[in-house]
Design a protein around this motif. Sequence first.
Motif, PDB file in Angstrom:
ATOM      1  N   SER A   1     127.332 -41.281  -5.602  1.00 31.52           N
ATOM      2  CA  SER A   1     127.223 -41.248  -7.065  1.00 31.52           C
ATOM      3  C   SER A   1     127.863 -42.480  -7.690  1.00 31.52           C
ATOM      4  CB  SER A   1     127.884 -39.979  -7.616  1.00 31.52           C
ATOM      5  OG  SER A   1     127.236 -38.820  -7.149  1.00 31.52           O
ATOM      6  N   LEU A   2     129.050 -42.830  -7.217  1.00 34.27           N
ATOM      7  CA  LEU A   2     129.737 -44.013  -7.742  1.00 34.27           C
ATOM      8  C   LEU A   2     128.988 -45.290  -7.388  1.00 34.27           C
ATOM      9  CD1 LEU A   2     133.427 -42.979  -6.983  1.00 34.27           C
ATOM     10  CD2 LEU A   2     132.380 -43.213  -9.235  1.00 34.27           C
ATOM     11  N   ALA A   3     128.380 -45.306  -6.194  1.00 30.37           N
ATOM     12  CA  ALA A   3     127.621 -46.486  -5.782  1.00 30.37           C
ATOM     13  C   ALA A   3     126.394 -46.686  -6.662  1.00 30.37           C
ATOM     14  CB  ALA A   3     127.205 -46.356  -4.315  1.00 30.37           C
ATOM     15  N   TRP A   4     125.646 -45.609  -6.913  1.00 25.47           N
ATOM     16  CA  TRP A   4     124.490 -45.729  -7.802  1.00 25.47           C
ATOM     17  C   TRP A   4     124.932 -46.201  -9.183  1.00 25.47           C
ATOM     18  CZ3 TRP A   4     120.183 -46.431  -5.737  1.00 25.47           C
ATOM     19  CH2 TRP A   4     119.606 -45.618  -4.767  1.00 25.47           C
TER      20      TRP A   4
ATOM     21  N   GLY B   1     138.174 -41.002  -7.334  1.00 23.13           N
ATOM     22  CA  GLY B   1     137.886 -40.228  -8.529  1.00 23.13           C
ATOM     23  C   GLY B   1     136.654 -40.735  -9.244  1.00 23.13           C
ATOM     24  N   MET B   2     135.942 -39.824  -9.891  1.00 15.42           N
ATOM     25  CA  MET B   2     134.777 -40.207 -10.669  1.00 15.42           C
ATOM     26  C   MET B   2     135.205 -41.072 -11.851  1.00 15.42           C
ATOM     27  SD  MET B   2     132.618 -38.776  -8.794  1.00 15.42           S
ATOM     28  CE  MET B   2     131.137 -39.158  -9.728  1.00 15.42           C
ATOM     29  N   TRP B   3     134.280 -41.950 -12.293  1.00 14.87           N
ATOM     30  CA  TRP B   3     134.562 -42.765 -13.472  1.00 14.87           C
ATOM     31  C   TRP B   3     133.259 -43.006 -14.230  1.00 14.87           C
ATOM     32  CZ3 TRP B   3     138.712 -43.922 -16.152  1.00 14.87           C
ATOM     33  CH2 TRP B   3     138.601 -44.861 -17.179  1.00 14.87           C
ATOM     34  N   ASP B   4     133.030 -42.168 -15.252  1.00 14.88           N
ATOM     35  CA  ASP B   4     131.861 -42.323 -16.111  1.00 14.88           C
ATOM     36  C   ASP B   4     130.599 -42.573 -15.284  1.00 14.88           C
ATOM     37  OD1 ASP B   4     130.373 -42.422 -18.357  1.00 14.88           O
ATOM     38  OD2 ASP B   4     131.108 -44.344 -19.077  1.00 14.88           O
ATOM     39  N   ALA B   5     130.335 -41.662 -14.343  1.00 10.14           N
ATOM     40  CA  ALA B   5     129.238 -41.847 -13.393  1.00 10.14           C
ATOM     41  C   ALA B   5     128.101 -40.866 -13.642  1.00 10.14           C
ATOM     42  CB  ALA B   5     129.765 -41.709 -11.966  1.00 10.14           C
ATOM     43  N   GLY B   6     127.806 -40.598 -14.907  1.00 11.47           N
ATOM     44  CA  GLY B   6     126.762 -39.639 -15.228  1.00 11.47           C
ATOM     45  C   GLY B   6     125.406 -40.012 -14.659  1.00 11.47           C
ATOM     46  N   THR B   7     125.039 -41.278 -14.787  1.00 13.43           N
ATOM     47  CA  THR B   7     123.751 -41.736 -14.264  1.00 13.43           C
ATOM     48  C   THR B   7     123.719 -41.653 -12.744  1.00 13.43           C
ATOM     49  OG1 THR B   7     123.490 -43.242 -16.145  1.00 13.43           O
ATOM     50  CG2 THR B   7     122.119 -43.652 -14.204  1.00 13.43           C
ATOM     51  N   GLY B   8     124.825 -42.035 -12.112  1.00 10.78           N
ATOM     52  CA  GLY B   8     124.893 -41.971 -10.657  1.00 10.78           C
ATOM     53  C   GLY B   8     124.806 -40.547 -10.141  1.00 10.78           C
TER      54      GLY B   8
ATOM     55  N   ARG C   1     132.090 -31.697 -13.656  1.00  5.52           N
ATOM     56  CA  ARG C   1     133.301 -31.333 -14.398  1.00  5.52           C
ATOM     57  C   ARG C   1     134.329 -32.451 -14.337  1.00  5.52           C
ATOM     58  NH1 ARG C   1     132.495 -26.275 -11.781  1.00  5.52           N
ATOM     59  NH2 ARG C   1     134.098 -26.833 -10.247  1.00  5.52           N
ATOM     60  N   GLU C   2     134.520 -32.998 -13.143  1.00  7.15           N
ATOM     61  CA  GLU C   2     135.506 -34.066 -12.987  1.00  7.15           C
ATOM     62  C   GLU C   2     135.118 -35.286 -13.812  1.00  7.15           C
ATOM     63  OE1 GLU C   2     136.995 -37.116  -9.503  1.00  7.15           O
ATOM     64  OE2 GLU C   2     136.453 -35.064  -8.923  1.00  7.15           O
ATOM     65  N   ASN C   3     133.836 -35.654 -13.762  1.00  4.38           N
ATOM     66  CA  ASN C   3     133.378 -36.817 -14.506  1.00  4.38           C
ATOM     67  C   ASN C   3     133.514 -36.581 -16.002  1.00  4.38           C
ATOM     68  OD1 ASN C   3     131.913 -39.494 -14.246  1.00  4.38           O
ATOM     69  ND2 ASN C   3     130.551 -38.432 -15.651  1.00  4.38           N
ATOM     70  N   GLN C   4     133.225 -35.369 -16.437  1.00  3.74           N
ATOM     71  CA  GLN C   4     133.339 -35.035 -17.859  1.00  3.74           C
ATOM     72  C   GLN C   4     134.785 -35.126 -18.334  1.00  3.74           C
ATOM     73  OE1 GLN C   4     132.420 -30.946 -19.166  1.00  3.74           O
ATOM     74  NE2 GLN C   4     130.938 -31.839 -20.566  1.00  3.74           N
ATOM     75  N   ARG C   5     135.717 -34.662 -17.496  1.00  4.28           N
ATOM     76  CA  ARG C   5     137.139 -34.742 -17.868  1.00  4.28           C
ATOM     77  C   ARG C   5     137.583 -36.189 -18.012  1.00  4.28           C
ATOM     78  NH1 ARG C   5     137.786 -30.547 -14.004  1.00  4.28           N
ATOM     79  NH2 ARG C   5     138.488 -32.076 -12.458  1.00  4.28           N
ATOM     80  N   ILE C   6     137.139 -37.032 -17.082  1.00  4.42           N
ATOM     81  CA  ILE C   6     137.526 -38.440 -17.143  1.00  4.42           C
ATOM     82  C   ILE C   6     136.972 -39.100 -18.401  1.00  4.42           C
ATOM     83  CG2 ILE C   6     137.128 -40.694 -16.059  1.00  4.42           C
ATOM     84  CD1 ILE C   6     139.303 -39.125 -14.706  1.00  4.42           C
ATOM     85  N   VAL C   7     135.710 -38.863 -18.687  1.00  2.00           N
ATOM     86  CA  VAL C   7     135.099 -39.456 -19.879  1.00  2.00           C
ATOM     87  C   VAL C   7     135.764 -38.931 -21.144  1.00  2.00           C
ATOM     88  CG1 VAL C   7     132.969 -39.698 -21.200  1.00  2.00           C
ATOM     89  CG2 VAL C   7     132.904 -39.832 -18.699  1.00  2.00           C
ATOM     90  N   ALA C   8     136.083 -37.636 -21.143  1.00  2.00           N
ATOM     91  CA  ALA C   8     136.673 -37.027 -22.332  1.00  2.00           C
ATOM     92  C   ALA C   8     138.037 -37.610 -22.669  1.00  2.00           C
ATOM     93  CB  ALA C   8     136.789 -35.520 -22.137  1.00  2.00           C
TER      94      ALA C   8
END
Length: 375
Positions: free
Chosen positions: A149-152, A276-283, A335-342
């Motif tokens: 996901s992070l790579a994409w 950790g995820m970082w704003d990776a919604g598209t990925g 959920r994790e990505n959403q928390r980071i973005v939030a």
Amino acid sequence: MFDLDLSAAHPLTAYGWDDGFAENFTPHAGQGFVPGRIVRVDRGRVDVVVPEGEGTRTVLADTALVATSDPMRVPCTGDWAVIDLENGLVGSHLDGVVRALLPRRTAFLRSASSKRSEGQILAANVDHAVIAVSLADALDLGRIERFVSLAWESGAQPLVVLTKADLAGGADTLGYLAADAESAASGVQVLAVSSATGEGLDVLTAVLTGGTSVLLGQSGAGKSTLANALLGQEVQLVQAIRDRDGKGRHTTTTRDLRALPGGGVLIDTPGLRGVGMWDAGTGLARTFSDVESLAEDCRFHDCAHEAEPGCAVQEALGSGELPVRRLESYRKLLRENQRIVAKTDARLRAEIRRDWKQKQALGRHMMERKRGPQK
């Protein structure tokens, strides 16, 4: 003045220099500066490959002029930079100064900590994100999905490499493990390799030739050994391997960029304990395209895929088309990505609170209906 000639013999071509980077460098070319690619970062100083005659040399440059408190904009291995070799800091024993960074095409990012709203850039201007996964351990498909996901999201092409294939226990077992990895990395090439026997290295080398690749994975994934095999020399120290499980301790401590013998460059990274995820919604959407595709057929556009009528995702779970593990991993990473973005988006924080209150109210309502009228 630096010559922007882009013939195949140009010294920087081997490090990824092309028309696009040359165009971005044009405003700086008439000022006596030269372009360079950062091959190592160390406490405010960087090693940079710059042209010299028909070849290249590595210089040590100061980054004070591009210093920033934004961790996403600090100089990183893989960056192309504008280098001043004529006006270095007096008495600093440095070769030059970084005047500016050229715009990045891609950047592999992760959250520095799940408890902090701060990102970290691991590599810049990467074409292939090579995710090393050791077959000496049980496959962690959730971790593969996280890395992919992070790579994409980075803009690079992910590639899953199953290392230590000689420890898999035979061709049949290796085939099953590769199929499991493919199920977690839809649309991503999965290669099984062994640095000990050479299996699969020719295919991997061919894939990586001509571009910039970053090697990612946990400690003990065999990255240092794989890097040595790809580079054709012992550039990364690998400590003794334990006989009982084939594991060696990863000793890479910095992110280093090196030229591959057949063309292209490789960035090796230290073992990552946490990614950790970082704003990776598209990925995430691309990694879990199967789940997202099913969700499009749900009766309600805001379906939570739990107990709603007409939920295509739940139907797929019931038929076995979609594994339960896959959906749980998808939800966890979302959920994790959403928390980071939030943490950095006040509007999204408000939306999450509102959604949570609505779910609480719905839960209370359902419980009251279940209990029935109170006497």
